[in-house]
Motif scaffolding. Structure first.
Motif, PDB file in Angstrom:
ATOM      1  N   ALA A 183       0.839  -1.203   0.000  1.00  0.00           N
ATOM      2  CA  ALA A 183       0.000   0.000   0.000  1.00  0.00           C
ATOM      3  C   ALA A 183       0.874   1.253   0.000  1.00  0.00           C
ATOM      4  O   ALA A 183       0.596   2.234  -0.709  1.00  0.00           O
ATOM      5  N   ARG A 184       1.936   1.209   0.795  1.00  0.00           N
ATOM      6  CA  ARG A 184       2.859   2.351   0.834  1.00  0.00           C
ATOM      7  C   ARG A 184       3.534   2.528  -0.522  1.00  0.00           C
ATOM      8  O   ARG A 184       3.686   3.656  -1.014  1.00  0.00           O
ATOM      9  N   THR A 185       3.933   1.443  -1.128  1.00  0.00           N
ATOM     10  CA  THR A 185       4.553   1.513  -2.452  1.00  0.00           C
ATOM     11  C   THR A 185       3.601   2.140  -3.465  1.00  0.00           C
ATOM     12  O   THR A 185       4.000   3.008  -4.262  1.00  0.00           O
ATOM     13  N   ALA A 186       2.353   1.723  -3.439  1.00  0.00           N
ATOM     14  CA  ALA A 186       1.366   2.269  -4.375  1.00  0.00           C
ATOM     15  C   ALA A 186       1.193   3.766  -4.184  1.00  0.00           C
ATOM     16  O   ALA A 186       1.146   4.536  -5.157  1.00  0.00           O
ATOM     17  N   GLU A 187       1.118   4.207  -2.924  1.00  0.00           N
ATOM     18  CA  GLU A 187       0.902   5.624  -2.663  1.00  0.00           C
ATOM     19  C   GLU A 187       2.102   6.454  -3.098  1.00  0.00           C
ATOM     20  O   GLU A 187       1.950   7.527  -3.702  1.00  0.00           O
ATOM     21  N   VAL A 188       3.312   5.976  -2.795  1.00  0.00           N
ATOM     22  CA  VAL A 188       4.509   6.710  -3.206  1.00  0.00           C
ATOM     23  C   VAL A 188       4.595   6.769  -4.732  1.00  0.00           C
ATOM     24  O   VAL A 188       4.880   7.830  -5.318  1.00  0.00           O
ATOM     25  N   HIS A 243      15.333  -1.033  -5.520  1.00  0.00           N
ATOM     26  CA  HIS A 243      15.728  -1.115  -6.922  1.00  0.00           C
ATOM     27  C   HIS A 243      14.483  -0.976  -7.795  1.00  0.00           C
ATOM     28  O   HIS A 243      13.376  -1.360  -7.399  1.00  0.00           O
ATOM     29  N   ARG A 244      14.674  -0.452  -9.011  1.00  0.00           N
ATOM     30  CA  ARG A 244      13.531  -0.241  -9.880  1.00  0.00           C
ATOM     31  C   ARG A 244      12.833  -1.556 -10.234  1.00  0.00           C
ATOM     32  O   ARG A 244      11.602  -1.600 -10.354  1.00  0.00           O
ATOM     33  N   GLN A 245      13.588  -2.632 -10.381  1.00  0.00           N
ATOM     34  CA  GLN A 245      12.965  -3.913 -10.686  1.00  0.00           C
ATOM     35  C   GLN A 245      12.090  -4.397  -9.530  1.00  0.00           C
ATOM     36  O   GLN A 245      11.045  -5.011  -9.735  1.00  0.00           O
ATOM     37  N   THR A 246      12.544  -4.100  -8.290  1.00  0.00           N
ATOM     38  CA  THR A 246      11.717  -4.441  -7.123  1.00  0.00           C
ATOM     39  C   THR A 246      10.410  -3.661  -7.163  1.00  0.00           C
ATOM     40  O   THR A 246       9.338  -4.196  -6.842  1.00  0.00           O
ATOM     41  N   TYR A 300       8.063  -5.249  -9.640  1.00  0.00           N
ATOM     42  CA  TYR A 300       7.478  -6.479  -9.091  1.00  0.00           C
ATOM     43  C   TYR A 300       6.326  -6.140  -8.136  1.00  0.00           C
ATOM     44  O   TYR A 300       5.253  -6.761  -8.189  1.00  0.00           O
ATOM     45  N   ARG A 301       6.567  -5.137  -7.273  1.00  0.00           N
ATOM     46  CA  ARG A 301       5.506  -4.754  -6.330  1.00  0.00           C
ATOM     47  C   ARG A 301       4.290  -4.203  -7.065  1.00  0.00           C
ATOM     48  O   ARG A 301       3.138  -4.472  -6.681  1.00  0.00           O
ATOM     49  N   LEU A 302       4.516  -3.426  -8.094  1.00  0.00           N
ATOM     50  CA  LEU A 302       3.393  -2.856  -8.837  1.00  0.00           C
ATOM     51  C   LEU A 302       2.553  -3.952  -9.490  1.00  0.00           C
ATOM     52  O   LEU A 302       1.316  -3.843  -9.565  1.00  0.00           O
ATOM     53  N   SER A 303       3.206  -4.990  -9.972  1.00  0.00           N
ATOM     54  CA  SER A 303       2.446  -6.096 -10.573  1.00  0.00           C
ATOM     55  C   SER A 303       1.594  -6.782  -9.516  1.00  0.00           C
ATOM     56  O   SER A 303       0.442  -7.183  -9.791  1.00  0.00           O
ATOM     57  N   ARG A 304       2.118  -6.934  -8.306  1.00  0.00           N
ATOM     58  CA  ARG A 304       1.331  -7.534  -7.231  1.00  0.00           C
ATOM     59  C   ARG A 304       0.152  -6.636  -6.852  1.00  0.00           C
ATOM     60  O   ARG A 304      -0.948  -7.111  -6.548  1.00  0.00           O
ATOM     61  N   ILE A 305       0.383  -5.333  -6.854  1.00  0.00           N
ATOM     62  CA  ILE A 305      -0.693  -4.378  -6.536  1.00  0.00           C
ATOM     63  C   ILE A 305      -1.816  -4.499  -7.562  1.00  0.00           C
ATOM     64  O   ILE A 305      -3.011  -4.487  -7.220  1.00  0.00           O
ATOM     65  N   GLU A 306      -1.459  -4.619  -8.832  1.00  0.00           N
ATOM     66  CA  GLU A 306      -2.481  -4.759  -9.875  1.00  0.00           C
ATOM     67  C   GLU A 306      -3.294  -6.036  -9.678  1.00  0.00           C
ATOM     68  O   GLU A 306      -4.523  -6.034  -9.875  1.00  0.00           O
ATOM     69  N   LYS A 307      -2.626  -7.128  -9.267  1.00  0.00           N
ATOM     70  CA  LYS A 307      -3.357  -8.375  -9.046  1.00  0.00           C
ATOM     71  C   LYS A 307      -4.300  -8.274  -7.850  1.00  0.00           C
ATOM     72  O   LYS A 307      -5.416  -8.794  -7.875  1.00  0.00           O
ATOM     73  N   ALA A 346      11.528   5.935 -11.569  1.00  0.00           N
ATOM     74  CA  ALA A 346      12.832   6.295 -10.993  1.00  0.00           C
ATOM     75  C   ALA A 346      12.652   7.082  -9.699  1.00  0.00           C
ATOM     76  O   ALA A 346      13.313   6.810  -8.684  1.00  0.00           O
ATOM     77  N   ARG A 347      11.758   8.067  -9.724  1.00  0.00           N
ATOM     78  CA  ARG A 347      11.511   8.866  -8.515  1.00  0.00           C
ATOM     79  C   ARG A 347      10.956   8.004  -7.391  1.00  0.00           C
ATOM     80  O   ARG A 347      11.370   8.116  -6.242  1.00  0.00           O
ATOM     81  N   ALA A 348       9.979   7.157  -7.721  1.00  0.00           N
ATOM     82  CA  ALA A 348       9.346   6.325  -6.699  1.00  0.00           C
ATOM     83  C   ALA A 348      10.348   5.351  -6.083  1.00  0.00           C
ATOM     84  O   ALA A 348      10.390   5.158  -4.866  1.00  0.00           O
ATOM     85  N   ALA A 349      11.176   4.716  -6.916  1.00  0.00           N
ATOM     86  CA  ALA A 349      12.153   3.764  -6.402  1.00  0.00           C
ATOM     87  C   ALA A 349      13.157   4.458  -5.493  1.00  0.00           C
ATOM     88  O   ALA A 349      13.556   3.926  -4.448  1.00  0.00           O
ATOM     89  N   ALA A 350      13.580   5.674  -5.894  1.00  0.00           N
ATOM     90  CA  ALA A 350      14.531   6.417  -5.067  1.00  0.00           C
ATOM     91  C   ALA A 350      13.921   6.775  -3.719  1.00  0.00           C
ATOM     92  O   ALA A 350      14.580   6.670  -2.676  1.00  0.00           O
ATOM     93  N   GLU A 351      12.676   7.208  -3.729  1.00  0.00           N
ATOM     94  CA  GLU A 351      12.048   7.586  -2.462  1.00  0.00           C
ATOM     95  C   GLU A 351      11.823   6.375  -1.568  1.00  0.00           C
ATOM     96  O   GLU A 351      11.954   6.457  -0.356  1.00  0.00           O
ATOM     97  N   LEU A 352      11.489   5.259  -2.175  1.00  0.00           N
ATOM     98  CA  LEU A 352      11.258   4.040  -1.392  1.00  0.00           C
ATOM     99  C   LEU A 352      12.562   3.358  -0.978  1.00  0.00           C
ATOM    100  O   LEU A 352      12.567   2.509  -0.083  1.00  0.00           O
TER     101      LEU A 352
END
Length: 464
Positions: free
Chosen positions: A404-409, A427-430, A433-440, A418-424
């Motif tokens: 949920a935090r990843t989605a909001e950021v 790594h961008r690939q991580t 992966y999280r975004l794909s789980r959020i979509e599911k 790039a901005r979201a990965a830096a703030e979190l």
């Protein structure tokens, strides 16, 4: 000013005029003329002997904002004794002034003004005049106390049913305020407030512009404080924000009473999206908040860009987390200024909505203005059953907190990976992966603008 004290003010100003041998005027702390002393001196009362500033003050019964700021620059708001102000022709002040601050128990309530001549009155006469100002201060303080004691009238306005009941409540408050009902006003909401008794906020009653206050239910078990502030100008909110700051200091002081109130209110805000009435019923906090512009998603607050180092990413992550956390204690909201009292219910809806936004996201607070809370102007208007959209229900369970935090950021960063990965700090690939789980989990397509908007609103509304 109440007619009860009008004659007293005139007599006391006349007394000062006689003591100092010069015509005196009494103004309140908002530089509005209260009384003009009679003094039998043809030269002093000749209009040609006056300057434009004094003439305008007498004829219009008030000074301009520029004139007030100029005189206050000489420290009259802090002075405890006479202040001599030299003539300044370029400011329209052709003759010097003597300002006698009118105080009561350390609080300035007004000023007595005299034209200063050379050599002017000596210290003994000025000391005698200051003793008279103390008597004036007691009267002005009594009048301010009377105005700020209008808890019942203000509460009736803020909780009345629309229609004739609301009209009657506003008429009663207008009658009680008298001339102070005119001009621009705003409303301040402080929530949660530690006590249900507005008498626990005695400092409120001596704040500049404070005309009425009351407490109202905030959620199921807590209280909030509503304060009606009269402004000098609809463009200057300083008296309201200053009052809000002082109230927050008081609410946070002592033995931490505010924290108990916050826990009773359900943590960082009111229970649900409602503000209760005096009968225990609930009404929407922003149901009458008028129209709100802007329907975009919340803008990002992270400042980190690119990949950066791990330490910088961690710092950005902590900063981003802090900006999305609720206020660490009570928060205050300030409504858009309005003329007169007709739209007080709308102003209260705005003030309480701004306080809720500050409690939800620290970047708005601790004192938030309605105009500055962006999409929360819309989110606070939503009824609870709509605000908690089922699309995010699974995502918002404790087990998926990091997703949920990843989605909001990610959404706060406008979908910029790039901005979201830096703030979190990942790594961008991580992130992908999280975004794909959020979509599911949500069934949403984060490449679709409307799906992004829905999820963003659901996540922000969850904070409320």
């Amino acid at each position: 000013m109440t007619s009860e004290h009008r004659g007293d003010y005139e007599e006391l100003v006349d007394e000062i005029s006689e003591l100092l041998g010069a015509p005196a005027t009494l103004e309140n702390r908002d530089f509005e003329l209260i009384a003009f002393g009679a003094y039998d001196s043809e030269g002093d009362l000749d209009p040609s002997a006056l300057d434009p500033v004094r003439t305008r003050s007498i004829l219009t019964r008030r000074s301009t904002a520029a004139v007030r700021a100029w005189f206050e620059g000489f420290g009259i708001t802090r002075a405890t004794g006479p202040v001599r102000i030299p003539p300044t022709p370029e400011a329209g002040v052709y003759r010097g002034r003597i300002c006698l601050p009118v105080r009561h128990r350390g609080v300035v309530h007004g000023y007595v003004w005299l034209l200063d001549d050379d050599p002017g009155p000596g210290e003994p006469r000025l000391d005698a005049a200051m003793r008279v100002t103390a008597r004036i201060g007691a009267l002005l303080a009594d009048e301010a106390q009377h105005g700020a004691d209008l808890s019942r009238e203000l509460r009736a306005v803020l909780t009345a049913e629309p229609g004739w009941q609301s009209d009657m409540a506003i008429a009663e408050l207008r009658t009680a305020l008298g001339s102070r009902a005119d001009g621009p006003h705003t409303v301040v909401c402080v929530a949660p407030w530690p006590s249900a008794d507005p008498d626990d906020a005695p400092s409120v009653r001596t704040m500049p512009g404070a005309t009425a206050l009351c407490t109202l239910p905030w959620g199921a078990t807590a209280q909030c404080l509503a304060l009606l502030i009269r402004l000098r100008s609809p463009d200057v909110l300083t008296p309201a924000t200053t009052a809000a700051g002082r109230l927050l200091e008081r609410a946070r002081g002592g033995s931490g009473a505010w924290s108990a109130a916050a826990r009773g209110a359900g943590g960082s805000g009111p229970g649900g999206n409602t503000t209760g009435g005096t009968d225990g019923s609930s009404t929407g906090t922003a149901g009458a908040a008028g129209t709100a512009s802007g329907t975009g998603t919340a803008s990002g607050t992270g400042t980190a860009s690119g990949t950066g180092t791990a330490s910088r990413a961690g710092t950005a992550s902590r900063a981003g987390t802090a900006s999305r956390a609720g206020a660490a204690g009570p928060a205050a909201g300030v409504a858009t200024p309005r003329s007169g009292l007709t739209d007080l219910v709308t102003a209260w809806a705005e003030a309480s909505a701004a306080a809720r936004a500050a409690l939800a996201e620290a970047r708005f607070g601790p004192v938030a203005q309605w105009a500055s809370i962006g999409p929360f102007r819309l989110l606070t208007a939503l009824p609870p059953e709509v605000a908690h959209d089922p699309v995010a229900r699974t995502l918002l369970t404790p087990v998926h907190h990091e997703l949920a935090r990843t989605a909001e950021v990610y959404l706060d960063c406008a979908g910029q990976a790039a901005r979201a990965a830096a703030e979190l700090g990942i790594h961008r690939q991580t992130l992908y992966y999280r975004l794909s789980r959020i979509e599911k989990l949500t069934g949403l397509d984060l490449d679709d603008g409307e799906d992004r908007l829905l999820l963003h609103m659901a996540l922000k509304a969850h904070r409320l």
